[in-house]
Enzyme design. Structure first.
Site, mmCIF file in Angstrom:
data_model
loop_
_atom_site.group_PDB
_atom_site.id
_atom_site.type_symbol
_atom_site.label_atom_id
_atom_site.label_comp_id
_atom_site.label_asym_id
_atom_site.label_seq_id
_atom_site.Cartn_x
_atom_site.Cartn_y
_atom_site.Cartn_z
ATOM 1 N N SER A 111 0.790 -1.229 0.000
ATOM 2 C CA SER A 111 0.000 0.000 0.000
ATOM 3 C C SER A 111 0.825 1.284 0.000
ATOM 4 O O SER A 111 0.348 2.313 -0.453
ATOM 5 C CB SER A 111 -0.963 0.010 1.186
ATOM 6 O OG SER A 111 -0.274 -0.232 2.388
ATOM 7 N N HIS A 120 -5.182 -3.354 -2.608
ATOM 8 C CA HIS A 120 -4.863 -2.416 -3.686
ATOM 9 C C HIS A 120 -4.757 -3.090 -5.053
ATOM 10 O O HIS A 120 -4.315 -2.479 -6.017
ATOM 11 C CB HIS A 120 -3.561 -1.674 -3.378
ATOM 12 C CG HIS A 120 -3.683 -0.789 -2.180
ATOM 13 N ND1 HIS A 120 -4.204 0.478 -2.239
ATOM 14 C CD2 HIS A 120 -3.406 -1.025 -0.882
ATOM 15 C CE1 HIS A 120 -4.223 1.005 -1.030
ATOM 16 N NE2 HIS A 120 -3.740 0.112 -0.182
ATOM 17 N N LYS A 164 -11.345 0.420 -1.955
ATOM 18 C CA LYS A 164 -10.348 1.114 -2.759
ATOM 19 C C LYS A 164 -10.826 1.200 -4.213
ATOM 20 O O LYS A 164 -11.733 1.969 -4.482
ATOM 21 C CB LYS A 164 -9.004 0.458 -2.547
ATOM 22 C CG LYS A 164 -8.466 0.982 -1.200
ATOM 23 C CD LYS A 164 -7.656 0.123 -0.385
ATOM 24 C CE LYS A 164 -7.468 0.826 0.965
ATOM 25 N NZ LYS A 164 -6.790 0.011 1.945
#
Ligand SMILES: *Cc1c(COP(=O)(O)O)cnc(C)c1O
Length: 390
Positions: free
Chosen positions: A179, A207, A238
């Protein structure tokens, strides 16, 4: 007594350039963001595909509220298991090609709940040094023996696996895309080592979902190792632009988690409308290869240009582009100067990253226009020079 303690701790943080404050953002989460009365170019969100403000997600949520209302009333094991939750889990399992899936309220809760319910005192967990805080907290809570290997260092991991032969259960747990560094774990090698040394493998695709892999299923898809990974966790907060997290795996695993994961059991089910919005996001991700391609093109362009200017971006290969500054005070100054120039990029400091590795964490979205990226590059160069960083 409490106040004296708090003041001392906070002023220590202030002196080290580590004090954090909240900034108020308003309006839609997009390439432009309203922050403290100004419109800024947003280069720090995890809303990679722009779905957080996509009307299709909002519409799905509103339609669900009309049918199921807002609150879910109780934990899912009591009476809060709404049809939107089940539909989302079915959709995710199918999308990821897993037998089954369970949804948690947040990624933080997923990691803490999965890890602490599966592992205990007699187990050993091998963990990348840069894994997300929620993985670390899950391991601490589990009381398993933790062996941390240097970031993505497969030789070090192999040596550790040979030296540490113990553990009733053994596991390797890693972020797939990291991240704060924007690089990725060598999942092919990790899977190979895990098989050789009898380890369970768990990955955190926070992610990577919607970003990596041909269909956007994540880094496991990118490496073609989906079948070799026991526990595939990821977030819906995300690229999916929504909220919540999932764990995909075997029917047995999911049934176990429903019975044992305390962060699933002892908490109210997420609002059904949130699940409905997430479901819509997965449908979009599944079909929209074009936007993912745009995202990766933007990331490639930005990273190459930032390197040309002379900044170190570590081993970034994703839309997360670290701009190394090292010194915390200087990173904050860099971020503040960019803020004044109309660009929102936050400084990331210890303990989020290791000591002396403060940085700007710049993230690119599919919906950024090239001229917006060029505007940012121009300012990065001018201010970077001013601060003697390049
Ligand atoms: C953001 C993040 C989480 C936490 O997810 P939330 O849904 O925001 O709680 C977990 N793991 C990683 C790697 C993350 O980046």
């Amino acid at each position: 007594m409490l106040n004296a303690y708090l003041e001392k701790e906070l002023s220590e943080l202030q002196d080290k350039g580590l004090k954090r404050v909240l900034r108020d953002a308003g309006g839609f989460q997009g390439p432009l963001l309203h922050v403290e009365g100004r419109e800024l170019l947003n280069l720090c969100s995890n809303n990679y595909l722009g779905l957080a403000s996509d009307s299709r997600l909002g519409h799905a949520a509103v339609e669900c509220i009309k049918k199921e209302g807002f609150g879910s009333g109780a934990s899912r094991l009591v009476c809060g298991n709404m049809s939107a939750h089940r539909a989302l889990e079915k959709k995710l399992a199918k999308f990821k090609g897993s037998e089954s899936c369970i949804v948690f309220s947040t990624g933080y809760m997923a990691n803490v709940g999965i890890i602490s319910s599966l592992f205990g005192r007699d187990d050993v967990i091998f963990c990348d040094k840069l894994n997300h805080a929620s993985i670390l907290d899950g391991i601490v809570l589990s009381q398993a023996k933790m062996k941390r290997y240097p970031h993505c260092d497969m030789d070090a991991l192999e040596k550790m696996l040979k030296e540490e032969k113990g553990g009733k259960k053994r596991a390797i747990i890693t972020d797939s895309v990291f991240s704060m560094d924007g690089d990725f774990a060598p999942l092919d090698k990790i899977v190979e080592l895990a098989q050789e040394h009898q380890c369970i493998v768990m990955i955190d695709e926070a992610h990577a979902l919607g970003v990596m892999g041909k269909k956007g299923k994540g880094l496991a898809e990118h490496f073609g190792v989906e079948k070799d990974i026991d526990i595939q966790m990821g977030t819906l907060s995300k690229a999916a632009g929504s909220f919540g997290a999932y764990c995909c795996g075997s029917k047995l695993l999911i049934s176990y988690l429903i019975n044992k994961a305390r962060s699933f059991i002892y908490t109210t089910g997420m609002p059904a409308s949130t699940a409905a919005a997430s479901m819509r996001a997965i449908e979009i991700i599944e079909r929209d290869e074009e936007t993912r391609k745009k995202l990766l093109d933007n990331a490639r362009y930005m990273r190459a240009q930032i390197n040309l200017i002379g900044f170190d971006t570590l081993r970034s290969q994703t839309p997360i582009i670290p701009i190394m500054v090292k010194d915390s005070q200087k990173a904050v100054e860099f971020s503040n100067r960019l803020f004044e120039a109309g660009i929102y990029v936050s400084a990331i400091r210890p303990p989020t990253v290791p000591a002396n590795t403060a940085r700007l964490r710049l993230t690119v979205m599919a919906t950024h226009a090239k001229k917006q990226l060029d505007f940012a590059l121009d300012k990065l160069q001018i201010i970077g020079k001013d601060l003697c960083l390049i």
